[in-house]
Design a protein around this motif. Structure first.
Motif, mmCIF file in Angstrom:
data_model
loop_
_atom_site.group_PDB
_atom_site.id
_atom_site.type_symbol
_atom_site.label_atom_id
_atom_site.label_comp_id
_atom_site.label_asym_id
_atom_site.label_seq_id
_atom_site.Cartn_x
_atom_site.Cartn_y
_atom_site.Cartn_z
ATOM 1 N N TYR A 21 0.896 -1.158 0.000
ATOM 2 C CA TYR A 21 0.000 0.000 0.000
ATOM 3 C C TYR A 21 0.933 1.206 0.000
ATOM 4 O O TYR A 21 1.498 1.548 1.039
ATOM 5 N N PHE A 24 4.144 0.971 2.009
ATOM 6 C CA PHE A 24 3.997 -0.033 3.068
ATOM 7 C C PHE A 24 3.884 -1.443 2.481
ATOM 8 O O PHE A 24 2.964 -1.749 1.712
ATOM 9 N N VAL A 26 2.728 -4.732 2.631
ATOM 10 C CA VAL A 26 1.707 -5.367 3.473
ATOM 11 C C VAL A 26 1.709 -6.883 3.358
ATOM 12 O O VAL A 26 1.466 -7.578 4.353
ATOM 13 N N SER A 46 -4.323 -8.121 14.652
ATOM 14 C CA SER A 46 -4.889 -7.059 13.837
ATOM 15 C C SER A 46 -3.777 -6.375 13.033
ATOM 16 O O SER A 46 -2.703 -6.103 13.566
ATOM 17 N N GLY A 47 -4.028 -6.162 11.766
ATOM 18 C CA GLY A 47 -3.043 -5.489 10.916
ATOM 19 C C GLY A 47 -2.004 -6.411 10.310
ATOM 20 O O GLY A 47 -1.064 -5.954 9.650
ATOM 21 N N SER A 48 -2.177 -7.729 10.468
ATOM 22 C CA SER A 48 -1.148 -8.650 9.978
ATOM 23 C C SER A 48 -1.301 -8.980 8.488
ATOM 24 O O SER A 48 -0.438 -9.645 7.909
ATOM 25 N N GLY A 49 -2.398 -8.537 7.882
ATOM 26 C CA GLY A 49 -2.567 -8.756 6.444
ATOM 27 C C GLY A 49 -3.554 -9.852 6.082
ATOM 28 O O GLY A 49 -3.625 -10.277 4.925
ATOM 29 N N LYS A 50 -4.372 -10.266 7.044
ATOM 30 C CA LYS A 50 -5.338 -11.340 6.789
ATOM 31 C C LYS A 50 -6.383 -10.904 5.765
ATOM 32 O O LYS A 50 -6.633 -11.610 4.785
ATOM 33 N N SER A 51 -6.986 -9.748 6.008
ATOM 34 C CA SER A 51 -8.012 -9.268 5.075
ATOM 35 C C SER A 51 -7.412 -9.026 3.703
ATOM 36 O O SER A 51 -7.994 -9.397 2.681
ATOM 37 N N THR A 52 -6.254 -8.413 3.684
ATOM 38 C CA THR A 52 -5.612 -8.119 2.403
ATOM 39 C C THR A 52 -5.372 -9.407 1.622
ATOM 40 O O THR A 52 -5.607 -9.469 0.415
HETATM 41 P P1 ADP Z 1 -5.836 -7.633 9.166
HETATM 42 O O1 ADP Z 1 -7.014 -8.042 8.351
HETATM 43 O O2 ADP Z 1 -4.920 -8.756 9.493
HETATM 44 O O3 ADP Z 1 -6.223 -6.864 10.389
HETATM 45 P P2 ADP Z 1 -5.281 -5.890 6.926
HETATM 46 O O4 ADP Z 1 -5.025 -6.788 5.778
HETATM 47 O O5 ADP Z 1 -6.611 -5.239 6.987
HETATM 48 O O6 ADP Z 1 -4.950 -6.645 8.274
HETATM 49 O O7 ADP Z 1 -4.219 -4.718 6.956
HETATM 50 C C1 ADP Z 1 -2.841 -4.972 6.974
HETATM 51 C C2 ADP Z 1 -2.105 -3.655 7.084
HETATM 52 O O8 ADP Z 1 -2.328 -2.892 5.914
HETATM 53 C C3 ADP Z 1 -2.532 -2.801 8.254
HETATM 54 O O9 ADP Z 1 -1.394 -2.176 8.785
HETATM 55 C C4 ADP Z 1 -3.455 -1.791 7.632
HETATM 56 O O10 ADP Z 1 -3.427 -0.583 8.330
HETATM 57 C C5 ADP Z 1 -2.873 -1.621 6.246
HETATM 58 N N1 ADP Z 1 -3.898 -1.306 5.258
HETATM 59 C C6 ADP Z 1 -5.026 -2.003 5.036
HETATM 60 N N2 ADP Z 1 -5.743 -1.458 4.021
HETATM 61 C C7 ADP Z 1 -5.039 -0.386 3.607
HETATM 62 C C8 ADP Z 1 -5.238 0.603 2.582
HETATM 63 N N3 ADP Z 1 -6.301 0.561 1.782
HETATM 64 N N4 ADP Z 1 -4.292 1.554 2.454
HETATM 65 C C9 ADP Z 1 -3.210 1.585 3.240
HETATM 66 N N5 ADP Z 1 -2.949 0.688 4.219
HETATM 67 C C10 ADP Z 1 -3.851 -0.279 4.401
#
Ligand code: ADP
Ligand code: MG
Length: 250
Positions: A21, A24, A26, A46-52
């Motif tokens: 991102y 960053f 990710v 939280s923030g480990s990249g699971k959703s991504t």
């Molecule tokens: P998780 O689902 O494990 O909590 P995410 O995949 O949502 O983690 O996010 C991983 C990291 O990427 C976090 O640090 C989050 O802040 C960052 N992040 C997520 N979406 C975006 C975005 N659209 N732009 C910038 N940073 C992002």
């Protein structure tokens, strides 16, 4: 019904996937193979990249390096491939994402009508079938706002199923729910798993992981740190980071 993993059929392949991102980094060299019929749970801080990670699988997010192949189709900039994959991949979000101005039935029939060009009557029949399956058919003519969170999430699952997906992605589907509603959603997910649906679930419901998952994956700081079948994963975690995480949530 006995659950069958098809060893020779890969539903999802992620090979050396990297994503940024902006500056960053990710996702760092994520490698993941999911076989047809497999149930994967992804956990991690939280923030480990699971959703991504799971959002990359249906191209809600774009990766910059590495390969993602879903049911034989490679995700690249070819819009045809993206459409093919989106038709095969169902996704359920933490916050349901139902259309508030459409009834439950309309929410469910929408994609079959517009994406699959199914006639409305038939699409509504399909919708009712899946609403029955998540035991909510009597709410079909209500609007999402008139339902509880647990009911809305079951509608969201039914809506995904109406597209007859090959794989379902769940992103913390119970995290926004009051405790008494978590079970009704997990029960639907367990049923789906029993019926052989390929699933990748991001969840902190470790009871679900223990009973349903074929494999549990632990992510931290954009990497897969550890993966194992649930018994070993929970009883004998290898990495210190996994141990620390599990000691916080169990
Ligand atoms: P998780 O689902 O494990 O909590 P995410 O995949 O949502 O983690 O996010 C991983 C990291 O990427 C976090 O640090 C989050 O802040 C960052 N992040 C997520 N979406 C975006 C975005 N659209 N732009 C910038 N940073 C992002
Ligand atoms: Mg997340």
């Amino acid at each position: 019904m006995t659950h069958q993993v098809e060893d020779d059929k890969l539903m999802v392949e992620m090979r050396g996937v990297n994503k940024w991102y902006g500056q960053f980094h990710v996702l760092k060299d994520v490698n993941l193979e999911v076989k047809k019929g497999e149930r994967i749970v992804i956990c991690g801080p939280s923030g480990s990249g699971k959703s991504t990670t799971i959002r990359c699988i249906n191209r809600l997010e774009e990766h910059q390096k590495g390969d993602i192949i879903v049911d034989g189709t490679t995700l690249n900039n070819d819009l045809k491939n993206i459409e093919t994959i989106r038709r095969e991949v169902g996704m359920v979000f933490q916050h349901f994402n139902l259309f508030p101005h459409l009834t439950v039935l309309e929410n469910c029939a929408l994609a079959p009508i517009w994406v699959r060009k199914t006639p409305r009557d038939e699409a509504e029949e399909i919708a009712m079938k899946y609403l029955r399956r998540v035991k909510i058919e009597e709410q079909a003519l209500k609007y999402p706002g008139q339902l509880s969170g647990g009911q809305q999430q079951r509608v969201a699952i039914a809506r995904s199923l109406c597209m007859n997906p090959q794989i379902m992605l769940f992103d913390e589907p119970t995290s926004a729910l009051d405790p008494e509603m978590i079970k009704e959603v997990l029960d639907v997910m367990v049923e789906l798993a029993d019926e052989g649906m390929t699933m990748i679930c991001v969840t902190h419901e470790m009871g679900f992981a223990k009973t349903v998952a074929d494999r549990v994956i632990f992510m931290d700081k954009g990497q897969i740190i550890e993966e194992n079948e649930p018994h070993e994963f929970f009883n004998n975690p290898q990495s210190e980071r996994t141990q620390a995480f599990l000691s916080q949530i169990l």
